[in-house]
Design an enzyme around this catalytic site. Structure first.
Site, PDB file in Angstrom:
ATOM      1  N   LYS A   1       0.830  -1.208   0.000  1.00  0.00           N
ATOM      2  CA  LYS A   1       0.000   0.000   0.000  1.00  0.00           C
ATOM      3  C   LYS A   1       0.861   1.253   0.000  1.00  0.00           C
ATOM      4  O   LYS A   1       0.683   2.145  -0.839  1.00  0.00           O
ATOM      5  CB  LYS A   1      -0.927   0.010   1.214  1.00  0.00           C
TER       6      LYS A   1
ATOM      7  N   ASP B   1      -6.312   0.568   0.912  1.00  0.00           N
ATOM      8  CA  ASP B   1      -6.448   0.865   2.336  1.00  0.00           C
ATOM      9  C   ASP B   1      -7.849   0.450   2.781  1.00  0.00           C
ATOM     10  O   ASP B   1      -8.565  -0.237   2.046  1.00  0.00           O
ATOM     11  CB  ASP B   1      -6.166   2.341   2.619  1.00  0.00           C
TER      12      ASP B   1
END
Length: 211
Positions: A121, A140
């Site tokens: 991420k 996320d």
């Protein structure tokens, strides 16, 4: 509506709603974005943006951070939560960048995820926004939630979700779709009480009114 067509329509509508997508975090170069993203784990962007100006003033370069006193860094990032691990990872990442990457934030996924505290991420956010390199889609909590609600994935694991999303959007748009879903997740399709009656995606949402 088939998944690919739904994805294209989601992108089209959200691009109209958010014509200038960019991270909510404040940053001026790749190292600052990397640090801010690490600090944003389990913390709001607003809180991080209050912490980073003093942090970057105290240690303005990667080399400065590589030799920083870990306890001093801990105190400066304490309010972001999990401050001991975050401080340790930031200082260790700076040291690794200095010693193994010539003092520059690396520009590949394989290299970035070698940095302590940096997973896909964070690496995707840095690559997309700082370098305009698209190796994947940052997933996320907002992207995870909206991808499921909008019928773009059936998975809950971020890596599996990312693999499901990538074929649905043009590679050049991978960074933008992350921003769009994060913005929309905060403003409309929130976790506890999604505002389905106000949602401009309601007519193509398989989960409308379910949660």
């Amino acid at each position: 509506m088939i998944k690919k067509k739904r994805a294209n329509e989601i992108f089209r509508r959200l691009a109209r709603r958010y014509p200038d997508p960019e991270p909510a975090l404040d940053w001026s170069h790749a190292w600052e974005l990397l640090v801010a993203t690490v600090l944003a784990a389990q913390c709001t962007d607003e809180r991080v943006n209050k912490v980073t100006p003093a942090l970057f003033k105290r240690w303005p370069t990667i080399a400065d951070m590589a030799t920083a006193d870990i306890h001093e860094v801990e105190e400066m990032v304490r309010s972001t939560g999990f401050f001991r691990n975050k401080a340790k990872n930031i200082v260790a990442s700076a040291s690794l960048i200095i010693n193994e990457f010539g003092g520059r934030v690396p520009e590949t996924m394989a290299e970035l995820i070698r940095l302590p505290g940096v997973a896909r991420k964070t690496a995707n956010i840095v690559l997309s926004n700082a370098f305009h390199i698209h190796e994947g889609i940052a997933v996320d909590t907002h992207v995870k939630r909206l991808s499921f609600r909008l019928g773009l994935t059936k998975h809950t694991d971020p890596v599996r979700i990312e693999k499901d999303l990538m074929p649905l959007f043009e590679r050049k748009n991978w960074g933008d779709i992350n921003h769009f879903l994060v913005y929309y997740g905060r403003e409309v399709c929130n976790a506890q009480r999604p505002r389905c009656t106000e949602c401009e995606l309601a007519d193509i949402c398989p989960k409308k009114g379910v949660e």
